[in-house]
Design an enzyme around this catalytic site. Structure first.
Site, PDB file in Angstrom:
ATOM      1  N   LYS A   1       0.810  -1.225   0.000  1.00 16.61           N
ATOM      2  CA  LYS A   1       0.000   0.000   0.000  1.00 16.61           C
ATOM      3  C   LYS A   1       0.851   1.287   0.000  1.00 16.61           C
ATOM      4  O   LYS A   1       0.466   2.292  -0.576  1.00 16.61           O
ATOM      5  CB  LYS A   1      -0.937   0.021   1.207  1.00 16.61           C
ATOM      6  CG  LYS A   1      -1.938  -1.128   1.213  1.00 16.61           C
ATOM      7  CD  LYS A   1      -3.330  -0.658   0.918  1.00 16.61           C
ATOM      8  CE  LYS A   1      -4.321  -1.740   0.571  1.00 16.61           C
ATOM      9  NZ  LYS A   1      -4.348  -2.914   1.434  1.00 16.61           N
TER      10      LYS A   1
ATOM     11  N   GLU B   1      -9.788   6.431   3.185  1.00 16.88           N
ATOM     12  CA  GLU B   1     -10.649   5.455   3.840  1.00 16.88           C
ATOM     13  C   GLU B   1      -9.813   4.197   4.089  1.00 16.88           C
ATOM     14  O   GLU B   1      -8.812   3.968   3.421  1.00 16.88           O
ATOM     15  CB  GLU B   1     -11.848   5.110   2.955  1.00 16.88           C
ATOM     16  CG  GLU B   1     -11.608   4.025   1.912  1.00 16.88           C
ATOM     17  CD  GLU B   1     -10.570   4.349   0.862  1.00 16.88           C
ATOM     18  OE1 GLU B   1     -10.527   5.523   0.422  1.00 16.88           O
ATOM     19  OE2 GLU B   1      -9.790   3.464   0.483  1.00 16.88           O
TER      20      GLU B   1
ATOM     21  N   SER C   1       1.613  -9.926  -0.793  1.00 17.68           N
ATOM     22  CA  SER C   1       1.265  -8.505  -0.714  1.00 17.68           C
ATOM     23  C   SER C   1       1.573  -7.872   0.641  1.00 17.68           C
ATOM     24  O   SER C   1       1.790  -6.664   0.728  1.00 17.68           O
ATOM     25  CB  SER C   1      -0.214  -8.302  -1.054  1.00 17.68           C
ATOM     26  OG  SER C   1      -1.033  -9.138  -0.252  1.00 17.68           O
TER      27      SER C   1
HETATM   28  C1  LIG Z   1      -5.207  -4.027   1.228  1.00 18.20           C
HETATM   29  C2  LIG Z   1      -4.511  -5.304   1.031  1.00 18.20           C
HETATM   30  C3  LIG Z   1      -4.855  -6.189  -0.019  1.00 18.20           C
HETATM   31  C4  LIG Z   1      -6.007  -5.949  -0.938  1.00 18.20           C
HETATM   32  O1  LIG Z   1      -5.908  -4.794  -1.713  1.00 18.20           O
HETATM   33  P1  LIG Z   1      -5.558  -4.812  -3.252  1.00 18.20           P
HETATM   34  O2  LIG Z   1      -5.836  -3.421  -3.685  1.00 18.20           O
HETATM   35  O3  LIG Z   1      -6.442  -5.803  -3.930  1.00 18.20           O
HETATM   36  O4  LIG Z   1      -4.136  -5.168  -3.398  1.00 18.20           O
HETATM   37  C5  LIG Z   1      -4.102  -7.335  -0.182  1.00 18.20           C
HETATM   38  N1  LIG Z   1      -3.082  -7.636   0.648  1.00 18.20           N
HETATM   39  C6  LIG Z   1      -2.733  -6.817   1.668  1.00 18.20           C
HETATM   40  C7  LIG Z   1      -1.600  -7.224   2.545  1.00 18.20           C
HETATM   41  C8  LIG Z   1      -3.432  -5.637   1.907  1.00 18.20           C
HETATM   42  O5  LIG Z   1      -3.079  -4.842   2.913  1.00 18.20           O
END
Ligand SMILES: *Cc1c(COP(=O)(O)O)cnc(C)c1O
Length: 398
Positions: free
Chosen positions: A91, A113, A380
């Site tokens: 993020k 948000e 992610s």
């Molecule tokens: C917010 C988040 C997601 C989902 O958001 P995307 O916009 O689909 O990437 C996935 N993994 C983590 C660790 C997150 O914090």
């Protein structure tokens, strides 16, 4: 930052996208669009952004060859380690890009948000770094569930507004942020995923595209060729996935497979599997697939993962699933938990529960892998925030 701009002039990916916004926001969104297209090829902006990514976020994030996981699945698995970024997920790439843009536009107040709080923390971090005011809208239910992240945002100087409408979760927080934006159109709204009105889906994808830009270079170093056979990622709104796919979307040699949150199963009525279950509709400024009932009322989504618990999906993902460019599996809570424990045990990496949905794709696709295939899967985020969930499912050693 090469572009792979799949949108048309009005911000549509095929049928999906566009900008469905109240009249009062037209001027703000137009100025944002102009400012965004101006920085896309601006060398000064790029230098400033890349300096932050390198020295503040810690990029490039490693592309790690997961040997034991590869043995288990009979192929070659590389993990793109977004979990190692500052603030623990992908993020921050987007929040920093947007805040630099906000500064260029002379903005002083940032609004945002958040659901699980990851995007809120990343944005509050960026605001602290730049000395800008920060207001984060968060459903009251999420404020209670994700209290550590709330405390982090407050420590970083952000004001966290607990939203008490609807189910008091992400959808309601987003409604409230948009409402605030309408009354304060001078604020800069940092959206956290590839959703919202044009230019947000394209802009967030662009700021996350550093992920696939790095994968190209890192694969070349590892294996002497810059593309994999498979790319895999989880999709909530779709930003880590779009970042992972960005520079490969036009490369037909690369199979692209996404995981969405299947919750208790797509037949159960308790899921967030928007691509499997959604119908076309408009949510938070764009036309996309949307979980809704016969009357067009938005259905409450469910997933064990707060980051995937959203009734819509980025318009690019709706489009690429529709055209067959991406294949999408719905991954259940149980499958994601199994995958999280498997990665932890085999590789010593505790993934975010969102990322565990992507890891569960390995089992689903196992029979298609050849021993020579190269699979790149994006982790992610890290699992620290999910320990409360994980400990419910294992018995620690006595
Ligand atoms: C917010 C988040 C997601 C989902 O958001 P995307 O916009 O689909 O990437 C996935 N993994 C983590 C660790 C997150 O914090």
């Amino acid at each position: 930052m090469a572009t792979n701009n799949q949108i048309d002039a009005n911000g549509y990916y095929g049928n999906f996208g566009g900008a469905y916004i109240p009249e009062i926001l037209h001027g703000s969104v137009e100025r944002l669009t102009e400012a965004y297209f101006a920085i896309k090829d601006d060398a000064t902006f790029k230098a400033e952004y890349y300096d932050l990514l390198k020295n503040y976020v810690g990029r490039p994030s490693p592309l790690y060859f997961a040997k034991r996981l590869s043995e288990l699945y009979g192929t070659n698995i590389y993990l793109k380690r977004e979990d190692l970024n500052h603030t623990g997920a992908h993020k921050i790439n987007n929040s920093l890009g947007q805040i630099l843009l906000a500064k260029r536009m002379g903005k002083t107040r940032i609004i945002s948000e958040t659901g699980a709080g990851q995007h809120g923390v990343a944005t509050a971090t960026a605001c602290a770094l730049m000395g800008l005011e920060c207001i984060v809208f968060m459903g009251k239910t999420d404020v209670e569930r994700q209290f550590l992240n709330v405390q982090k945002m407050r420590m970083l100087g952000a004001k966290v507004e607990a939203v008490t409408s609807g189910n008091m979760t992400l959808k309601d927080a987003t409604n409230e942020a948009i409402r605030y934006w309408c009354s304060n159109p001078d604020s800069f709204y940092i959206i956290g995923s590839t959703i919202g009105p044009h230019p947000y889906p394209d802009m967030v994808a662009f700021f996350q595209s550093v992920i696939s830009e790095e994968i190209k270079v890192q694969l070349q170093e590892h294996i002497g060729r810059d593309y994999p056979d498979y790319l895999m990622a989880c999709v909530g709104g779709g930003s880590n996935a779009m970042g992972t796919y960005y520079h490969y979307l036009n490369d037909e040699r690369v199979k692209i497979i996404s995981a969405e949150a299947g919750g208790l199963g797509i037949e159960s009525g308790e899921s967030a599997a928007t691509i499997h279950l959604g119908r076309e509709g408009i949510i938070h400024g764009c036309r996309t697939l949307l979980m809704q009932d016969e009357d067009g009322q938005i259905t409450e989504p469910y997933s064990i993962s707060a980051g995937l618990d959203y009734p819509g999906i980025g318009p690019a993902h709706a489009h690429f699933a529709h055209t067959g460019r991406t294949k999408v599996h719905a991954v259940t809570d149980t499958e994601a938990l199994d995958a999280a424990f498997e990665l932890t045990k085999l590789e010593g990496i505790i993934p975010a529960i969102e990322s565990a949905h992507a890891l569960a794709l390995l089992k689903k696709e196992k029979n298609t892998f050849k021993p020579t295939d190269i699979v790149v899967l994006t982790v992610s985020g890290r699992g620290d925030k999910d320990m409360d969930t994980y400990v419910k499912f294992f018995t620690p050693n006595p």
